[in-house]
Design a protein around this motif. Structure first.
Motif, PDB file in Angstrom:
ATOM      1  N   LEU A 205       0.835  -1.193   0.000  1.00 19.26           N
ATOM      2  CA  LEU A 205       0.000   0.000   0.000  1.00 19.26           C
ATOM      3  C   LEU A 205       0.877   1.254   0.000  1.00 19.26           C
ATOM      4  N   CYS A 206       0.411   2.259  -0.714  1.00 18.17           N
ATOM      5  CA  CYS A 206       1.104   3.545  -0.667  1.00 18.17           C
ATOM      6  C   CYS A 206       0.792   4.218   0.675  1.00 18.17           C
ATOM      7  N   ARG A 207       1.487   5.325   0.941  1.00 17.99           N
ATOM      8  CA  ARG A 207       1.307   5.982   2.235  1.00 17.99           C
ATOM      9  C   ARG A 207      -0.122   6.501   2.403  1.00 17.99           C
ATOM     10  N   ARG A 208      -0.706   7.006   1.300  1.00 18.33           N
ATOM     11  CA  ARG A 208      -2.068   7.535   1.405  1.00 18.33           C
ATOM     12  C   ARG A 208      -3.073   6.423   1.708  1.00 18.33           C
ATOM     13  N   CYS A 209      -2.900   5.280   1.043  1.00 22.13           N
ATOM     14  CA  CYS A 209      -3.810   4.162   1.315  1.00 22.13           C
ATOM     15  C   CYS A 209      -3.589   3.606   2.720  1.00 22.13           C
ATOM     16  N   ALA A 210      -2.322   3.633   3.171  1.00 23.79           N
ATOM     17  CA  ALA A 210      -2.037   3.198   4.542  1.00 23.79           C
ATOM     18  C   ALA A 210      -2.766   4.091   5.540  1.00 23.79           C
ATOM     19  N   ALA A 211      -2.796   5.388   5.246  1.00 31.92           N
ATOM     20  CA  ALA A 211      -3.516   6.315   6.126  1.00 31.92           C
ATOM     21  C   ALA A 211      -5.009   5.980   6.152  1.00 31.92           C
ATOM     22  N   THR A 212      -5.577   5.703   4.969  1.00 34.27           N
ATOM     23  CA  THR A 212      -6.998   5.352   4.909  1.00 34.27           C
ATOM     24  C   THR A 212      -7.287   4.085   5.704  1.00 34.27           C
ATOM     25  N   LEU A 213      -6.418   3.100   5.558  1.00 34.59           N
ATOM     26  CA  LEU A 213      -6.605   1.831   6.264  1.00 34.59           C
ATOM     27  C   LEU A 213      -6.534   2.032   7.771  1.00 34.59           C
ATOM     28  N   MET A 214      -5.549   2.811   8.251  1.00 31.65           N
ATOM     29  CA  MET A 214      -5.392   3.012   9.690  1.00 31.65           C
ATOM     30  C   MET A 214      -6.536   3.844  10.260  1.00 31.65           C
ATOM     31  N   GLU A 215      -6.965   4.851   9.514  1.00 33.84           N
ATOM     32  CA  GLU A 215      -8.081   5.654   9.998  1.00 33.84           C
ATOM     33  C   GLU A 215      -9.354   4.825  10.088  1.00 33.84           C
ATOM     34  N   SER A 216      -9.530   3.907   9.132  1.00 34.15           N
ATOM     35  CA  SER A 216     -10.694   3.034   9.177  1.00 34.15           C
ATOM     36  C   SER A 216     -10.628   2.110  10.390  1.00 34.15           C
ATOM     37  N   ALA A 217      -9.432   1.600  10.673  1.00 24.50           N
ATOM     38  CA  ALA A 217      -9.284   0.669  11.803  1.00 24.50           C
ATOM     39  C   ALA A 217      -9.399   1.379  13.148  1.00 24.50           C
ATOM     40  N   LEU A 218      -8.875   2.621  13.237  1.00 25.84           N
ATOM     41  CA  LEU A 218      -8.864   3.338  14.504  1.00 25.84           C
ATOM     42  C   LEU A 218     -10.100   4.198  14.702  1.00 25.84           C
ATOM     43  N   GLY A 219     -10.789   4.481  13.611  1.00 19.97           N
ATOM     44  CA  GLY A 219     -11.997   5.298  13.729  1.00 19.97           C
ATOM     45  C   GLY A 219     -11.711   6.738  14.036  1.00 19.97           C
ATOM     46  N   ALA A 220     -10.528   7.214  13.667  1.00 19.47           N
ATOM     47  CA  ALA A 220     -10.165   8.602  13.938  1.00 19.47           C
ATOM     48  C   ALA A 220      -9.059   9.007  12.975  1.00 19.47           C
ATOM     49  N   PRO A 221      -8.893  10.322  12.717  1.00 19.68           N
ATOM     50  CA  PRO A 221      -7.789  10.783  11.859  1.00 19.68           C
ATOM     51  C   PRO A 221      -6.440  10.422  12.485  1.00 19.68           C
ATOM     52  N   VAL A 222      -5.463  10.118  11.632  1.00 22.03           N
ATOM     53  CA  VAL A 222      -4.138   9.716  12.094  1.00 22.03           C
ATOM     54  C   VAL A 222      -3.118  10.744  11.616  1.00 22.03           C
ATOM     55  N   ASP A 223      -2.267  11.185  12.516  1.00 20.52           N
ATOM     56  CA  ASP A 223      -1.242  12.173  12.195  1.00 20.52           C
ATOM     57  C   ASP A 223      -0.315  11.652  11.087  1.00 20.52           C
ATOM     58  N   ASP A 224       0.126  12.568  10.224  1.00 17.62           N
ATOM     59  CA  ASP A 224       0.971  12.177   9.089  1.00 17.62           C
ATOM     60  C   ASP A 224       2.251  11.481   9.543  1.00 17.62           C
ATOM     61  N   GLU A 225       2.859  11.967  10.622  1.00 17.76           N
ATOM     62  CA  GLU A 225       4.096  11.352  11.102  1.00 17.76           C
ATOM     63  C   GLU A 225       3.852   9.918  11.569  1.00 17.76           C
ATOM     64  N   ILE A 226       2.709   9.693  12.185  1.00 17.39           N
ATOM     65  CA  ILE A 226       2.360   8.336  12.627  1.00 17.39           C
ATOM     66  C   ILE A 226       2.173   7.429  11.421  1.00 17.39           C
ATOM     67  N   VAL A 227       1.460   7.937  10.413  1.00 16.47           N
ATOM     68  CA  VAL A 227       1.240   7.145   9.200  1.00 16.47           C
ATOM     69  C   VAL A 227       2.569   6.805   8.539  1.00 16.47           C
ATOM     70  N   THR A 228       3.426   7.813   8.411  1.00 17.25           N
ATOM     71  CA  THR A 228       4.724   7.598   7.755  1.00 17.25           C
ATOM     72  C   THR A 228       5.550   6.561   8.501  1.00 17.25           C
ATOM     73  N   ALA A 229       5.570   6.670   9.825  1.00  8.12           N
ATOM     74  CA  ALA A 229       6.355   5.725  10.626  1.00  8.12           C
ATOM     75  C   ALA A 229       5.807   4.304  10.484  1.00  8.12           C
ATOM     76  N   CYS A 230       4.487   4.139  10.565  1.00  9.05           N
ATOM     77  CA  CYS A 230       3.895   2.799  10.457  1.00  9.05           C
ATOM     78  C   CYS A 230       4.061   2.237   9.044  1.00  9.05           C
ATOM     79  N   HIS A 231       3.929   3.106   8.071  1.00 13.35           N
ATOM     80  CA  HIS A 231       4.094   2.654   6.683  1.00 13.35           C
ATOM     81  C   HIS A 231       5.516   2.179   6.442  1.00 13.35           C
TER      82      HIS A 231
END
Length: 958
Positions: A205-231
């Motif tokens: 998954l690209c970083r943007r799709c990773a953000a969508t996936l994490m936000e869906s799982a967490l039910g809340a917006p995810v900070d860009d730095e968090i997304v980048t680190a997890c990705h």
């Protein structure tokens, strides 16, 4: 976005291929679609998405599993089980004829599930093919097999057989396969070779799709730095991203950048544990290799890990790529873990006994492979002690290597473990080596090992060999106990027959420490050894002895030429210079040479990262700077020395550093600060008499300056007693006699004062160093009157013309100005006092500058100011204070900025106001503004400042 698993992400390209296959199927075209990828990349989800998009027809589906890979025809049975007679589990739309008995072959029913079936008979394959073809009557057929890599051999053979016979049939085979598992490799390659076969490799998954996936799982917006680190951590693997998000939610971690460290820890743990679960059940050999790598990383790679695990290089290479695909390793080739926590998680999940044994095996393997000893020692530290002699040997070797790299703390750890393992004679040897290391870091710890060695050593020879590693000025200056032990051993060297003497280096090192205590034990034997090899001293022991011999001669105040000869012989040998040599050069009046070699000593101490070495070097640098009149540098070096002495708990060096600092603070008129420093070392254990005497002299001078004359005199006389008891007679080492003479003068005891001053002058002339002679002449002048005083001061000014007499020259100049004033020579007195003021103020000697200014005022003149500022009435120091005051700083802020006391700032500011005839900061600002306007009008260069009334200052035209 609502919580829950989102639609298929980042799969537009793959779904486009699926749609092409399904469109062809509707037209009656066959196709084989092989979806390949790593675990968790989304192969199964893509398969399900493909089935959901089918236009209709029959679906036969099956899924492989590692536990069922030995069941013959396991996949085939799953596919055709709904078609068996009487079954009602067929997919909707299946032909009734098939449901009623299309596949009822006795051969398939008789095949056992234990994997013992022979090669699949051609008749059976043909029957299954015909049954499959019959399902396409009037509608397309999709055969979906998930995890084909887990298929039993018979089913894999059937899949290949069917795939090759799809021409003209509306059949699509959709297969998924784990690229890390090659158990079904031949069948897959056979299938992919077909003209209607296509391969799909779902990308991460690209970083943007990773953000969508994490936000869906967490039910809340995810900070860009968090997304980048997890990705980055999961490499975009959807399953690992979901696992990480689930653990973050369970731990109530907010997806905010402030939580990034926790996110990284949880993410790395999730990655490690998830992948380990995969490997543990499916690839136990890969897990063993991964554990071996976790043991030896980061100092060795997969090749060495394979040796440790018992696998070959080819297996290591294949495993590396598989583990990189799983997100655990990175690099090219894969050699290192993606995150430190991955390694720690693997180690934490290992059985402690297995981990312990693996560390021991790793230490042994690396030792046999010739790796640096510290690599093996690292594993020995991680394993429990076993008492193996080879382990002690490796640890000692690693400690020696660490010492050569100035890694004292590493050496200490290795030797501590070696000591826990050592037996018999090795205990004595390791303890001595440990003490020699601790002398650079922790003097009390060094002394504990010193006492152990003293107790364990047997005869004199063994004691000499065992204590030689401790024989350094860094210990002798800090511990009278150690100094006494060195003397006890060296006492017998001079009288013993040659055959009973210890090794040459041992003899020289121990004799040098005896000399440093003021005793000559071992000196005859040491000089016989050195004279047997005339010329330069090439060994460390020889240099140490010659430097200490030069210092000892200087302390006695006789034979300056011999002292310098010994110093030159030491220097000619090359190699690191002993700090004691710098002290000898200072006492001999060779301040420029001492300044050069003190820098070398300091550089050596810094390079060696020796805390005690840097403390000693700092005191030497401070002493040199003081003698050259660089008070600010002297105080900075002294404070640095205090820092290192505190850190290494070195009482003697702490005392020496405090003495240096107090001497400078006295000159700067910061008496309270100096007095407070003495409290740090007031209740310490005894130290070397030279250092204790120096401290008492500094304490006495500060007490007298504070008006406590009798108390100061007592300290000075006690300093003399201690110094004389150690054989330190030379006034170049400590001027306690002269300072005591000045104290007696203040108490009205002129006879005693004159006797002490004459004694100091006599000793100084006998020694011959100009600096000490000049100081003694200057002090002696205070005990006489008339022309005799002028003669002594004139001679003092002559001999104090060298680089090391800066402070004493200012003092002598000030006394000469006062004497000339008393003799009625007003013009000469004024000029001399003015010059003394300028020099004192220029170097920051506040007390001397104030005394010169007071006497100038008595003579009816005013100070011109420091030479550094040309004709300006303000000195360099006063200008610095003025600039900061006009910036709006308070006196305390100015003091902090300039690293001086507030009292010194107050003194500077009062003097500035007096010189300029003003009373407020506003008036000061106005004068400075007028000066700026005047310069702008005449175009004067910035460095040619002309103050209002400048030409009125005395001596301006000279």
């Amino acid at each position: 976005m609502a919580s829950g698993r989102p639609v298929l992400l980042h799969r537009d390209k793959e779904l486009g291929v699926v749609d092409e296959v399904l469109a062809g199927l509707a037209e009656g075209k066959p196709a084989v679609l092989v979806i390949q990828g790593t675990r968790g990349i989304g192969k199964t989800r893509l398969l399900h998405a493909a089935l959901a998009r089918r236009p209709g027809g029959v679906v036969l589906s099956a899924r492989g599993h590692a536990d069922e890979s030995s069941f013959a025809f396991g996949i085939v049975r799953q596919l055709f089980d709904p078609m068996m007679s009487g079954s009602k589990r067929a997919d909707p739309g299946a032909p009734a004829a098939v449901l009623d008995g299309g596949v009822r072959t006795p051969a398939l029913a008789a095949v056992p599930y234990d994997g013992s079936a022979p090669v699949v008979p051609a008749a059976l394959l043909d029957d299954l093919y015909r049954a499959t073809r019959s399902l396409t009557a009037g509608q397309p057929l999709i055969i979906a097999v998930d995890d084909l890599n887990h298929a039993d051999p018979q089913s894999a053979q059937w899949c290949s057989y069917i795939a090759r016979r799809l021409d003209g049939l509306p059949i699509a085979m959709i297969l998924t396969c784990d690229v890390e598992d090659r158990s079904a490799g031949d069948a897959v390659w056979d299938i992919l070779a077909l003209p209607y076969a296509r391969s799909l490799r779902p990308s991460a998954l690209c970083r943007r799709c990773a953000a969508t996936l994490m936000e869906s799982a967490l039910g809340a917006p995810v900070d860009d730095e968090i997304v980048t680190a997890c990705h980055r951590l999961t490499k975009g693997n959807p399953l690992l991203l979901l696992e990480t998000a689930g653990r973050l939610a369970a731990a109530d971690v907010l997806p905010d950048r402030s939580e990034l460290p926790r996110v990284m820890r949880i993410g790395a743990t999730a990655l490690s544990e998830t992948v380990l679960e995969w490997l543990g059940g499916r690839y136990p050999s890969l897990l063993a290799l991964l554990q071996s790598l976790a043991i030896i990383a980061p100092y060795a790679g997969l090749e060495t890990a394979a040796m440790l695990a018992g696998y070959g290089a080819v297996a290591a290479e294949e495993a590396g790529h598989a583990l990189a695909g799983a997100g655990l390793l990175e690099g090219s080739p894969p050699q290192r873990f993606t995150h430190d926590l991955v390694q720690s998680t693997i180690l934490a999940r290992m059985d402690p006994r297995a981990r312990d044994e693996l560390h021991r095996r790793a230490a042994s393997l690396l030792h046999r492979l010739g790796s640096p000893p510290k690599r093996s020692a690292r594993h020995l530290l991680s394993a429990s002690p076993t008492g193996d002699p080879w382990a002690v040997s490796v640890l000692r070797e690693a400690a020696r290597e660490a010492v050569s790299e100035n890694a004292w703390e590493d050496a200490t750890r290795y030797l501590h473990r070696a000591l826990a393992t050592a037996k018999d004679q090795a205990v004595l040897q390791v303890t001595a080596e440990l003490g020699a290391v601790e002398v650079h870091l922790d003097i009390p710890a060094c002394l504990r090992h010193f006492r152990t060695v003293t107790a364990l050593a047997g005869d004199t020879g063994e004691r000499a060999d065992s204590l030689a590693p401790f024989a350094t000025a860094l210990l002798t200056l800090n511990s009278p106990e150690a100094a006494s032990a060195f003397c006890d051993i060296a006492r017998g060297f001079d009288d013993d027959p040659t055959g009973r003497l210890p090794d040459r280096e041992v003899l020289l090192r121990l004799s040098a420490q005896a000399l440093l205590t003021g005793q000559s034990y071992g000196s005859r034997a040491a000089m016989r050894q050195l004279n047997a090899e005339p010329g330069a001293a090439t060994s460390a022991g020889a240099r140490d002895y010659l430097a200490t011999a030069a210092l000892s001669g200087a302390a006695r105040g006789r034979h300056l030429h011999r002292t310098l000869t010994l110093a030159r012989r030491c220097l000619d040998g090359g190699g690191p210079i002993p700090p004691t040599l710098v002290m000898a050069l200072l006492w001999a009046g060779r301040v420029d040479e001492a300044a050069y070699w003190s820098e070398q000593v300091a550089a050596e101490a810094r390079a060696h990262a020796s805390m005690t070495g840097q403390a000693l070097a700092g005191t030497l640098l401070s002493d040199v700077a003081y003698r050259k009149g660089k008070l600010r540098a002297s105080l900075a070096h002294a404070r640095e020395a205090i820092h290192f002495a505190r850190g290494s708990h070195a009482p003697g060096l702490h005392v020496a550093a405090v003495s240096c600092a107090a001497r400078v603070l006295l000159e700067r008129d910061e008496l309270d600060v100096a007095h407070a420093l003495f409290d740090e070392v007031a209740a310490r254990e005894p130290v070397h008499p030279l250092l204790q005497g120096t401290l008492l002299e500094a304490r006495g001078r500060v007490s007298i300056a504070r008006g406590e004359v009798r108390e100061g005199l007592r300290a000075l006389l006690e300093a003399g007693r201690q110094l004389l008891s150690a054989g330190v007679v030379n006034p170049a080492c400590a001027g306690w006699r002269g300072q005591a003479a000045l104290a007696y003068l203040r108490l009205g005891q002129h006879g005693t004062a004159r006797r002490l001053a004459e004694e100091e002058l006599e000793l100084a002339r006998a020694w011959g160093a100009p600096d000490s002679i000049g100081r003694a002449l200057s002090i002696a002048s205070t005990t006489v009157e008339g022309s005799r005083r002028l003669d002594l001061l004139t001679e003092a000014m002559t001999v104090l013309d060298g680089p090391g007499g800066a402070m004493e020259r200012i003092r002598a100049m000030l006394r000469l100005g006062i004497a000339l004033q008393a003799a009625g020579e007003a013009r000469r007195a004024h000029d001399t006092l003015n010059e003394a003021y300028a020099l004192a103020d220029g170097c920051g000697a506040v007390r001397l500058a104030a005394l010169a200014e007071r006497n100038l005022a008595t003579a009816g003149g005013r100070a011109r100011g420091g030479q550094a500022d040309g004709p300006s009435p303000l000195t360099a120091g006063e200008m610095r204070v003025t600039e900061l005051v006009l910036r709006g700083m308070s006196n305390l802020q100015v003091a902090t900025e300039l690293s001086i006391s507030k009292r010194t700032v107050d003194t500077h500011l009062a003097r500035i106001y007096r010189k300029l005839g003003i009373h407020t900061r506003a008036e000061l600002a106005e004068i400075i503004k007028r000066l700026g306007d005047h310069q702008a009008g005449i175009g004067s260069p910035p460095d040619q400042k002309e103050w209002p009334g400048q030409k009125e200052w005395p001596g301006q035209d000279e």
